[in-house]
Design an enzyme around this catalytic site. Structure first.
Site, PDB file in Angstrom:
ATOM      1  N   ILE A   1       0.761  -1.236  -0.001  1.00  0.00           N
ATOM      2  CA  ILE A   1      -0.245   0.081  -0.061  1.00  0.00           C
ATOM      3  C   ILE A   1       0.842   1.296  -0.110  1.00  0.00           C
ATOM      4  O   ILE A   1       2.136   1.259   0.533  1.00  0.00           O
ATOM      5  CB  ILE A   1      -0.879  -0.024   1.370  1.00  0.00           C
ATOM      6  CG1 ILE A   1      -2.065   1.183   1.310  1.00  0.00           C
ATOM      7  CG2 ILE A   1      -0.069  -0.293   2.535  1.00  0.00           C
ATOM      8  CD1 ILE A   1      -3.374   1.300   2.352  1.00  0.00           C
ATOM      9  N   CYS A   2       0.377   2.281  -0.533  1.00  0.00           N
ATOM     10  CA  CYS A   2       0.840   3.625  -0.494  1.00  0.00           C
ATOM     11  C   CYS A   2       2.173   3.672  -1.480  1.00  0.00           C
ATOM     12  O   CYS A   2       2.407   3.421  -2.350  1.00  0.00           O
ATOM     13  CB  CYS A   2       1.167   4.217   0.928  1.00  0.00           C
ATOM     14  SG  CYS A   2       1.686   5.919   1.039  1.00  0.00           S
TER      15      CYS A   2
END
Length: 179
Positions: A100-101
């Site tokens: 994620i991210c």
């Protein structure tokens, strides 16, 4: 029972790490917080977390590996040769890999995004020349799952539950999240 490792390096984004741990455990999926180099790991906002164990060099006991973003946590993950090698082995053996991210930069270094659709924190796609970036909340391409950032952590976590055979929709409803 399915088992997940969430790998924590100093400078990890707290929401992106702890939300999946919380949601997976609520779904009765075993989830270990794995410190990359130490048991005590400090997030990018100064929150210290006690990991369950320290990275042993492999993920054979796990069905999924989750990489939270955050800076400089994602860089620490990307630059750890042992982690990159272990992710390559895990992917080759059919395990789920989720990031994620900014953490998809780790997947890029491991060569896991070639010819795959993925998403990441806006602007990070400039560091990911392989794969096809799409601006979606969560992207699943074969056994690679990616998401955009802190604000997408719950959607990401419910998707992890779903792919592991749990019921993310029921859990989201119980947690008053409109999916």
């Amino acid at each position: 029972m399915k088992k997940v490792a969430v790998v924590l390096a100093n400078g990890f984004e707290e929401i992106e790490a702890l939300t999946p741990v919380d949601v997976l455990r609520r779904a009765s999926i075993e989830c270990d917080m794995v410190g990359l180099t130490d048991l005590e790991v400090e997030g990018s906002h100064g929150i210290k977390v006690q990991a369950d164990k320290v990275f042993s060099g492999e993920f054979s006991d796990y069905d999924m590996v989750v990489l939270p973003g955050g800076m400089p946590g994602s860089v620490h993950l990307r630059d750890h040769d042992g982690l990159v090698a272990a992710l390559q082995v895990a992917a080759a053996s059919g395990k789920w890999i989720a990031a994620i991210c900014a953490a998809p930069i780790v997947l890029e270094r491991a060569g896991l995004l070639t010819d795959r659709r993925y998403t990441c924190y806006p602007g990070k796609e400039a560091e990911i020349p392989s794969g096809q970036h799409v601006a979606e909340t969560v992207v699943v391409d074969e056994k690679i799952i990616t998401s955009r950032g802190a604000g997408t952590s719950l959607a990401f976590a419910y998707q992890l539950v779903d792919v592991l055979g749990g019921d993310g929709d029921s859990l989201a409803q119980a947690m008053v999240y409109e999916r």
